[in-house]
Design an enzyme around this catalytic site. Structure first.
Site, PDB file in Angstrom:
ATOM      1  CB  SER A  81      -0.932   0.013   1.205  1.00 34.32           C
ATOM      2  OG  SER A  81      -0.182  -0.126   2.391  1.00 34.32           O
ATOM      3  CG  ASP A 120      -3.519   5.828   6.584  1.00 30.93           C
ATOM      4  OD1 ASP A 120      -2.341   5.527   6.869  1.00 30.93           O
ATOM      5  OD2 ASP A 120      -4.128   5.316   5.625  1.00 30.93           O
ATOM      6  CG  HIS A 129      -0.483   4.058   4.304  1.00 29.56           C
ATOM      7  ND1 HIS A 129      -1.764   3.709   4.644  1.00 29.56           N
ATOM      8  CD2 HIS A 129       0.089   2.951   3.801  1.00 29.56           C
ATOM      9  CE1 HIS A 129      -1.968   2.431   4.337  1.00 29.56           C
ATOM     10  NE2 HIS A 129      -0.853   1.943   3.837  1.00 29.56           N
TER      11      HIS A 129
END
Ligand SMILES: *[C@@H]1O[C@H](CO)[C@@H](O)[C@H](O)[C@H]1NC(C)=O
Ligand SMILES: *[C@@H]1O[C@H](CO)[C@@H](O)[C@H](O)[C@H]1NC(C)=O
Ligand SMILES: *[C@@H]1O[C@H](CO)[C@@H](O)[C@H](O)[C@H]1NC(C)=O
Ligand SMILES: *[C@@H]1O[C@H](CO)[C@@H](O)[C@H](O)[C@H]1NC(C)=O
Length: 364
Positions: free
Chosen positions: A37, A328, A331
């Site tokens: 991600s 977040d 990340h």
């Protein structure tokens, strides 16, 4: 001292960027991205998974809004493409129609790991093995386009490849013992060893598809993410046992890089390590030197450190996103990604890369 070095770094960097603009051509013909991600740019959008970011406020600072990037804006890979002189970002494999395939593709998938079971509790994801299968398909198409496997192979040897796996093998596998068995099967040292063995053979497979200029992402300090700090009710200090595990992995990745670079049967191949661990720790310990104000809490999220629940659809994020290191629970922000891409592209501080930076790798 730090600010003087930073100034020099900025000046050098912009001289190089200017040179790129003047020449107007990317430094490599193509850029292929494998990972999770941290660099996914939409490959999970059509999968059945909780690991997706195709909703606001993700992309709030991105030109076309939410795209599947787990970030307010651009990822490390987006900035690296720009640093390398590409005029557009590298498209996700999932949405490629083959038109720009010669410039490279991004195969990254949120929740993916080196191990295939990693991240399964979140739903579908494209594991590193599957990303390699997707790349094999790309190689076949490029062979068709260029008129043969040998021509494709010569072409693919000039490309830049970057690989970033391992975070989920710890976060969404080893350290999630309620769901995964691995911590019963292995000590953390054993787990790291089997992980590196598997990583090694995956990297060799990529080499067999023509990769010769390869950068491996070191893992960041996962124990300092809002998620882990919140989970351990440790809102002030990073979770040490997790950082210790991550550093062990990084140490073995560097050993692997030495081994691969010394292997005469891998002629013409060069591998480098990008030191996200120390770069991130430096920013977390000296936030103001990098323009950050908040490093222990996420810009978007809920609960302790905004890390108990990650950024939810239509949640209102922090206003001053450039002042946050974490976007977040897991990340980094666009601001942090930009610094990471700049420091690994052209390293002023030798500890940011090993044994040399992306700029020198792509010149080879
Ligand atoms: C392929 O995608 C590009 C944008 O990524 C678009 O400009 C082009 O028109 C598409 N081609 C076809 C045949 O759909
Ligand atoms: C951390 O905890 C202390 C006391 O428990 C509290 O005063 C402080 O506001 C907390 N910090 C964050 C970022 O939540
Ligand atoms: C690889 O070569 C470097 C320098 O040439 C040396 O320092 C290192 O010990 C070697 N590593 C391995 C694993 O052979
Ligand atoms: C180089 O990086 C290391 C690790 O992040 C840091 O401790 C050191 O202060 C940096 N040196 C300079 C001159 O910026």
């Amino acid at each position: 001292m730090a600010s003087y070095n930073q100034l020099i770094m900025f000046i050098l960097f912009y001289i190089f960027m200017l040179a790129t603009w003047v020449v107007g051509k990317p430094q490599v013909p193509c850029y292929f991205i494998f990972g999770d991600s941290l660099v996914d740019n939409g490959n999970n959008n059509h999968l059945v998974t909780f690991a997706k970011a195709i909703y606001l406020p993700h992309g709030i600072d991105y030109s076309s809004g939410p795209t599947g990037r787990f970030c307010n804006g651009r990822t490390f890979a987006d900035f690296m493409a720009e640093n390398l002189g590409f005029t557009s970002e590298i498209p996700p494999f999932a949405f490629s129609n083959g038109s720009n395939i010669l410039l490279g593709l991004n195969y990254a998938s949120a929740a993916a790991g080196i191990r295939s079971e990693t991240g399964w509790h979140l739903g579908d994801r494209i594991t590193f093995d599957e990303q390699l299968q997707n790349h094999e398909l790309t190689v076949l198409i490029i062979s068709d386009v260029l008129g043969g496997y040998d021509l494709a192979s010569t072409y693919l040897q000039k490309c830049f490849y970057h690989i970033g796996f391992g975070s989920n093998d710890y976060l969404n596998n080893y350290f999630m013992s309620a769901v995964y068995d691995t911590s019963n099967m292995f000590t953390v040292e054993e787990f790291t060893k089997v992980l590196i063995q598997q990583y090694r053979s995956q990297i060799l497979k990529l080499h067999s598809y023509g990769a010769r200029k390869v950068a491996l992402h070191g893992l960041g300090p996962i124990g300092c993410t809002p998620y882990e700090m919140s989970r351990h009710s440790s809102n002030e200090s990073c979770v040490e046992y997790i950082n210790t595990a991550v550093q062990l992995f990084n140490h073995h990745v560097k050993l692997l890089i030495d081994e691969l670079n010394n292997d005469t049967s891998l002629e013409n191949a060069k591998f480098i390590y990008l030191n996200f661990y120390d770069m991130s720790m430096e920013a977390i310990q000296h936030p103001s030197a990098f323009g950050f104000k908040v490093v222990n809490s996420a810009c978007c999220g809920t609960g302790l450190n905004n890390g108990a629940l990650t950024c939810l659809p239509f949640e209102v994020p922090c206003r001053d996103r450039n002042e946050y290191f974490f976007w977040d629970a897991y990340h980094s922000t666009e601001a942090a990604n930009k610094i990471g891409a700049r420091r690994t592209y052209l390293a002023i501080n030798q500890s940011d890369v090993y044994p040399f930076d992306v700029y020198h790798l792509v010149q080879l």
